[in-house]
Each structure stands twice: as structure tokens, then as C-alpha cells.
Design a protein around this motif. Structure first.
Motif, mmCIF file in Angstrom:
data_model
loop_
_atom_site.group_PDB
_atom_site.id
_atom_site.type_symbol
_atom_site.label_atom_id
_atom_site.label_comp_id
_atom_site.label_asym_id
_atom_site.label_seq_id
_atom_site.Cartn_x
_atom_site.Cartn_y
_atom_site.Cartn_z
ATOM 1 N N THR A 81 0.849 -1.188 0.000
ATOM 2 C CA THR A 81 0.000 0.000 0.000
ATOM 3 C C THR A 81 0.884 1.236 0.000
ATOM 4 O OG1 THR A 81 -1.682 -1.200 1.261
ATOM 5 C CG2 THR A 81 -1.877 1.194 1.187
ATOM 6 N N PHE A 82 0.512 2.204 -0.840
ATOM 7 C CA PHE A 82 1.361 3.377 -1.045
ATOM 8 C C PHE A 82 0.549 4.672 -0.906
ATOM 9 C CE2 PHE A 82 5.051 1.096 -2.718
ATOM 10 C CZ PHE A 82 4.473 -0.122 -3.033
ATOM 11 N N VAL A 83 1.243 5.756 -0.622
ATOM 12 C CA VAL A 83 0.600 7.066 -0.554
ATOM 13 C C VAL A 83 0.216 7.485 -1.969
ATOM 14 C CG1 VAL A 83 0.847 9.491 0.104
ATOM 15 C CG2 VAL A 83 1.960 7.700 1.469
ATOM 16 N N ALA A 84 -1.060 7.808 -2.160
ATOM 17 C CA ALA A 84 -1.534 8.223 -3.477
ATOM 18 C C ALA A 84 -1.099 9.654 -3.769
ATOM 19 C CB ALA A 84 -3.055 8.106 -3.549
ATOM 20 N N ASP A 85 -1.208 10.037 -5.003
ATOM 21 C CA ASP A 85 -0.878 11.402 -5.410
ATOM 22 C C ASP A 85 -2.183 12.177 -5.501
ATOM 23 O OD1 ASP A 85 0.188 13.698 -6.364
ATOM 24 O OD2 ASP A 85 0.728 12.929 -8.340
ATOM 25 N N PRO A 86 -2.614 12.810 -4.386
ATOM 26 C CA PRO A 86 -3.911 13.495 -4.380
ATOM 27 C C PRO A 86 -3.835 14.839 -5.066
ATOM 28 C CG PRO A 86 -2.859 13.768 -2.267
ATOM 29 C CD PRO A 86 -1.915 12.955 -3.111
ATOM 30 N N LYS A 87 -4.033 14.847 -6.365
ATOM 31 C CA LYS A 87 -3.949 16.097 -7.110
ATOM 32 C C LYS A 87 -5.216 16.294 -7.923
ATOM 33 C CE LYS A 87 -0.407 18.859 -9.348
ATOM 34 N NZ LYS A 87 0.963 18.872 -9.872
ATOM 35 N N PRO A 88 -6.318 16.676 -7.280
ATOM 36 C CA PRO A 88 -7.572 16.878 -7.994
ATOM 37 C C PRO A 88 -7.495 18.068 -8.934
ATOM 38 C CG PRO A 88 -7.765 17.614 -5.741
ATOM 39 C CD PRO A 88 -6.443 16.930 -5.856
ATOM 40 N N ILE A 89 -8.410 18.092 -9.873
ATOM 41 C CA ILE A 89 -8.437 19.138 -10.888
ATOM 42 C C ILE A 89 -9.550 20.135 -10.577
ATOM 43 C CG2 ILE A 89 -8.735 19.611 -13.347
ATOM 44 C CD1 ILE A 89 -6.236 18.018 -12.709
ATOM 45 N N GLY A 90 -9.195 21.407 -10.549
ATOM 46 C CA GLY A 90 -10.185 22.458 -10.384
ATOM 47 C C GLY A 90 -10.438 23.130 -11.721
ATOM 48 N N HIS A 91 -11.616 23.715 -11.898
ATOM 49 C CA HIS A 91 -12.000 24.312 -13.172
ATOM 50 C C HIS A 91 -11.976 25.826 -13.067
ATOM 51 C CE1 HIS A 91 -13.362 20.485 -15.008
ATOM 52 N NE2 HIS A 91 -13.498 20.155 -13.734
ATOM 53 N N MET A 92 -11.236 26.467 -13.970
ATOM 54 C CA MET A 92 -11.068 27.904 -13.920
ATOM 55 C C MET A 92 -12.241 28.651 -14.534
ATOM 56 S SD MET A 92 -7.036 28.340 -14.846
ATOM 57 C CE MET A 92 -7.245 30.124 -14.954
ATOM 58 N N ILE A 93 -12.850 28.110 -15.572
ATOM 59 C CA ILE A 93 -13.909 28.838 -16.270
ATOM 60 C C ILE A 93 -15.261 28.591 -15.618
ATOM 61 C CG2 ILE A 93 -15.149 29.053 -18.443
ATOM 62 C CD1 ILE A 93 -12.560 28.600 -19.902
ATOM 63 N N GLU A 94 -15.577 27.353 -15.379
ATOM 64 C CA GLU A 94 -16.850 27.027 -14.740
ATOM 65 C C GLU A 94 -16.802 27.343 -13.250
ATOM 66 O OE1 GLU A 94 -18.668 23.181 -16.219
ATOM 67 O OE2 GLU A 94 -16.581 22.906 -16.786
ATOM 68 N N ILE A 95 -17.934 27.765 -12.708
ATOM 69 C CA ILE A 95 -18.050 27.982 -11.271
ATOM 70 C C ILE A 95 -18.679 26.731 -10.682
ATOM 71 C CG2 ILE A 95 -19.016 29.406 -9.441
ATOM 72 C CD1 ILE A 95 -16.986 30.826 -11.123
ATOM 73 N N ARG A 96 -17.848 25.885 -10.107
ATOM 74 C CA ARG A 96 -18.337 24.626 -9.553
ATOM 75 C C ARG A 96 -18.260 24.649 -8.037
ATOM 76 N NH1 ARG A 96 -16.306 19.544 -13.288
ATOM 77 N NH2 ARG A 96 -17.239 20.232 -15.248
ATOM 78 N N ASN A 97 -19.220 24.006 -7.430
ATOM 79 C CA ASN A 97 -19.248 23.868 -5.983
ATOM 80 C C ASN A 97 -18.200 22.846 -5.574
ATOM 81 O OD1 ASN A 97 -19.983 23.650 -3.291
ATOM 82 N ND2 ASN A 97 -21.706 22.297 -3.731
ATOM 83 N N ILE A 98 -17.278 23.242 -4.698
ATOM 84 C CA ILE A 98 -16.170 22.356 -4.340
ATOM 85 C C ILE A 98 -16.654 21.068 -3.681
ATOM 86 C CG2 ILE A 98 -15.758 23.473 -2.110
ATOM 87 C CD1 ILE A 98 -12.729 22.911 -2.635
ATOM 88 N N ALA A 99 -17.758 21.148 -2.923
ATOM 89 C CA ALA A 99 -18.293 19.936 -2.300
ATOM 90 C C ALA A 99 -18.738 18.941 -3.362
ATOM 91 C CB ALA A 99 -19.458 20.288 -1.382
ATOM 92 N N ASP A 100 -19.360 19.433 -4.438
ATOM 93 C CA ASP A 100 -19.787 18.552 -5.529
ATOM 94 C C ASP A 100 -18.580 17.962 -6.253
ATOM 95 O OD1 ASP A 100 -22.412 19.085 -4.942
ATOM 96 O OD2 ASP A 100 -22.627 20.645 -6.471
ATOM 97 N N GLU A 101 -17.531 18.773 -6.443
ATOM 98 C CA GLU A 101 -16.322 18.275 -7.110
ATOM 99 C C GLU A 101 -15.711 17.112 -6.334
ATOM 100 O OE1 GLU A 101 -13.233 20.921 -8.127
ATOM 101 O OE2 GLU A 101 -14.502 22.307 -9.260
#
Length: 257
Positions: A87-107
């Protein structure tokens, strides 16, 4: 906005203590220990973590308890298991969207991970010169100032430092933003007509570094977002992310004549 002044004195407490005197379940203790090793830099993405057998010996727990801790961290995307390797440490690098206004909880939930918010501040203030310039209002105008840490899978992902024009969102200061995000609330009561984004790479001050569980030499990505409802500027948000754990992307279509 100066994060160092805005953060409460207890902002260094990244992991809250158990709410009562009831002993913490051992599997949670193990999870907190592993997360702590990652946040301290002792374990980095790609590093192998202790096996079930090693955890059993280290913590004096059953194999079932060790398995649950690793399974839950894996399910949350914090760890990754490789058949025959461990078992290894994952690379937690989520993608955020610059143009769309998205709710971070939904992302976060769309990625299959758990989401929670820690509200450090939500209060009414009078605009000083710096605040007035950000929202194009007069000094002394009534505003709300909120400071919220958004978590993905028990890992702090974003520090949201937001100013809101009180006349456009009079109920903002009474909202419990553990239950819904400022984005959800403002989108409902002041529909967005215009958005301005500016992204910078910076070195964070000690308060931000502590809240986001970062090392001294880690940079951050900061998105400065201003939103209008109708013709009125309603909100200025400074959204700070650990650069090693977050990426920003923009996608759009080009229409050809």
C-alpha cells in the motif's frame, strides 16, 4: 486580504481532538497517524506505508482493525494498493476548473471522496480601504468575511477567504457553511452574471501553511475570484490550494465562422 491576520489563533490545529472523553476507535487512531506522517513530509506520494502485519505489531490491534484503517484511507483516495507490492501514498492532485463555477463539495464527491468543511470565521465587518478596493465599495460599507477550510478525504484541499457585500446577501452571516458552501448559498440568492478569475503562484504565510498542512518550502496556487449578480459586484474570494496537491484547468470551445 492578509491571511496571517485573518486566521484564528488556533489555526495550527489541523486535526481536531475527539469531541468527548470517549476513547477514539483504534482504526481512526491509525488513520490519523498515517495522515500525520504524510502531512509532516515523512511519507510522500509513492512511498510505501506500513503493511497490515506491521500495523498490528506497532499499534497492538487486530488484523481486522488494521485492514479497516487501510481500506478506508484507500477508499478515500488517500492511499493506493498495488497487488503483490503493498500500500502506497496516493498522489492526491484533484483538478479544479477555472472557467466554470463549480461547488467544491460537488467536485470532491464526484471523485468518490468524502467532503467536510471547517468554518474558522463568518462575521460582519466594516470595509477598510483594502476591502473597499476589492469590492468597489466605500470604506465603512457593511460586508461579511468568511474563512473556511474545505477537506477532501480528511485532507485540507482549499482555504476559502471570502468577502461578501452584505446588502446583496443579508443572511450570509447566519449561514452554517458546514452544511452548504458559500458557493451554493450565493448562487441561489444572487445568481451569477459575471465572473473574473486571476491565478497566482505564491509562497504562503505561516498561518496558511499550518491550516493546509504544508511544509515550509511548499508553494500554493491562489485563485482570486470576483463575482457579479446583475451589474453589482457581490463577492471576492481568495481560494488557496497546496500546489503539490492541486491543478487548475480550463476547457472551452472555439466556434468557427
Amino acid at each position: 486580504m492578509d491571511h496571517a491576520e485573518a486566521l484564528p489563533r488556533d489555526s495550527h490545529e489541523i486535526e481536531e481532538a475527539p469531541a468527548s472523553d470517549v476513547p477514539e476507535p483504534r482504526y481512526r487512531e491509525i488513520k490519523r497517524s498515517i495522515i500525520g506522517l504524510v502531512r509532516s513530509g515523512k511519507l510522500k506520494p509513492g512511498d510505501r506505508v506500513a503493511s497490515e502485519a506491521e500495523i498490528v505489531e506497532q499499534f497492538g490491534v487486530s488484523r481486522m482493525t488494521a485492514n479497516r484503517a487501510l481500506r478506508e484511507l484507500t477508499g478515500a483516495g488517500f492511499l493506493t494498493r498495488r497487488a503483490g507490492a503493498g500500500t502506497f501514498v496516493a498522489d492526491p492532485k484533484p483538478i479544479g476548473h477555472m472557467i466554470e463555477i463549480r461547488n467544491i463539495a460537488d467536485e470532491v464527491r464526484a471523485r468518490g471522496h468524502s467532503y467536510r468543511a471547517r468554518v474558522l470565521r463568518n462575521e460582519a465587518i466594516k470595509a477598510d480601504a483594502a476591502h473597499a478596493a476589492l469590492l468597489d465599495v466605500r470604506v465603512g460599507t457593511r460586508l461579511f468575511h468568511s474563512l473556511i477550510v474545505h477537506h477532501e478525504a480528511d485532507f485540507p484541499l482549499q482555504l476559502e477567504d471570502r468577502l461578501v457585500l452584505a446588502s446583496m446577501a443579508p443572511g450570509y452571516g447566519d449561514m452554517d457553511f458546514r452544511l452548504q458552501t458559500p458557493n451554493e448559498y450565493l448562487t441561489r440568492i444572487a445568481p451569477i452574471a459575471r465572473v473574473e478569475h486571476r491565478v497566482t503562484a505564491e509562497m504562503p504565510d505561516p498561518g496558511v501553511r499550518a491550516v493546509l498542512g504544508m511544509q515550509a518550502d511548499d508553494p500554493v496556487l491562489v485563485m482570486h475570484r470576483r463575482t457579479w449578480s446583475g451589474k453589482r459586484l457581490v463577492s471576492h474570494a481568495m481560494l488557496t490550494h497546496p500546489a503539490s496537491r492541486y491543478a487548475l484547468t480550463a476547457t472551452f470551445e472555439v466556434k468557427l465562422d
